[in-house]
Design an enzyme around this catalytic site. Sequence first.
Site, PDB file in Angstrom:
ATOM      1  N   GLU A 209     -13.363 -17.538 179.510  1.00  0.00           N
ATOM      2  CA  GLU A 209     -13.817 -18.824 178.987  1.00  0.00           C
ATOM      3  C   GLU A 209     -15.299 -18.828 178.649  1.00  0.00           C
ATOM      4  OE1 GLU A 209     -12.379 -21.699 181.802  1.00  0.00           O
ATOM      5  OE2 GLU A 209     -10.296 -21.197 181.369  1.00  0.00           O
ATOM      6  N   LYS A 341      -3.852 -31.125 180.292  1.00  0.00           N
ATOM      7  CA  LYS A 341      -3.655 -29.959 179.417  1.00  0.00           C
ATOM      8  C   LYS A 341      -2.344 -30.193 178.683  1.00  0.00           C
ATOM      9  CE  LYS A 341      -5.827 -26.589 182.544  1.00  0.00           C
ATOM     10  NZ  LYS A 341      -5.550 -25.558 183.573  1.00  0.00           N
TER      11      LYS A 341
END
EC number: 4.2.1.11
Length: 431
Positions: A209, A341
């Site tokens: 990330e 999400k």
Amino acid sequence: MAKIINIIGREIMDSRGNPTVEAEVHLEGGFMGMAAAPSGASTGSREALELRDGDKARYMGKGVLKAVENINGLIRDALMGKDATAQAELDQIMIDVDGTENKDKLGANAILAVSLAAAKAAAAFKGVPLYAHIADLNGTPGQYSMPVPMMNILNGGEHADNNVDIQEFMVQPVGAKSFREALRMGAEIFHSLKSVLKSKGLSTSVGDEGGFAPDLASNADALAIIKVAVEQAGYTLGTDVTLALDCAASEFYKDGQYDLSGEGKVFSANGFSDFLKSLTEQYPIASIEDGLDESDWDGWAYQTQIMGDKIQLVGDDLFVTNTKILKRGIDNGIANSILIKFNQIGSLTETLAAIRMAKEAGYTVVISHRSGETEDATIADLAVATSAGQIKTGSLCRSDRVAKYNQLLRIEEQLGEKAPYNGLKEIKGQA
């Protein structure tokens, strides 16, 4: 009517070099929307199913040709001629065609890609930005805010190959007056951290990330180094910037205990909550995500009891964007915030339902990326459209992460004062 005349699915690549699903939805009049499904590394066991081919001779079994075939066949057949602006109807049709509890027939990756592509096509048909269309779907037209970013600048756990057990150490620029200023603060801290790590002879390679992944002796060392970086960048911890953790505790939960192998320590559930509380007393940590295993509801009750009035306790693997599980948490006073999400649940409509349920119960909402991302920036529009208040979309490098930040900059420019940046007020227990 925004009549659907074609749907196309294809296999593309995500940011980790694995295949994922992309869909196009075409409407009469030449309008089109395109979207891609993300993919997670540390996943909750109750997430909707991401359909993979399992053919070891191709992409080590991670191909998504079955999901693509479902888009080009069953889903296309079911949605042809339908109205793309009727999002709830489209999503329900796909859920019904799938017919399973966790979308394991069509695949949540197939359904989600089409769901989001349809929303983009509908926005194009209406001649409005995606965030405006999603706000309409959410029943909150014209009600916007810019999210406070949770910037993952140091990685451990499943996102890095190092000695740090906690998966993400993040900064939140709560003292900023605008999203643009918050982004600048985060970038300056990111570059400051790089120079601090270099000066100590530590690795400046990055994880999935975009955060750094140095081999540190302990989780507390990670916090100490971030403190130095924040101060070196000219900011004050606790006022300009607060810290956030994603423990991803399910990843080191074994036989009822929490095994921090990097530190050589093993904790009971309550012991680990006490350990986290001690960290919040040493550093201005405002938010802790997945501080316990997804199944450890008794442990979560204790953690919420000892920290829930002062610290934002975010359920990710705990709630998996699922209203049934979230309702149980709300009813039992478990956690006080939810990570959203949309590939955990598999459609835009169900995602909006989870956001609404959380907000109505007084829980805060954090919109999130996955570790396997693409250039698709839909979560930026989702965060603004629902006034979620917070977004978690990685570090300040890797274009798959920065794409979301850049989209937020564009949206803030368009909306100006109609989308305020509320800083610390957005974080549970901090206002």
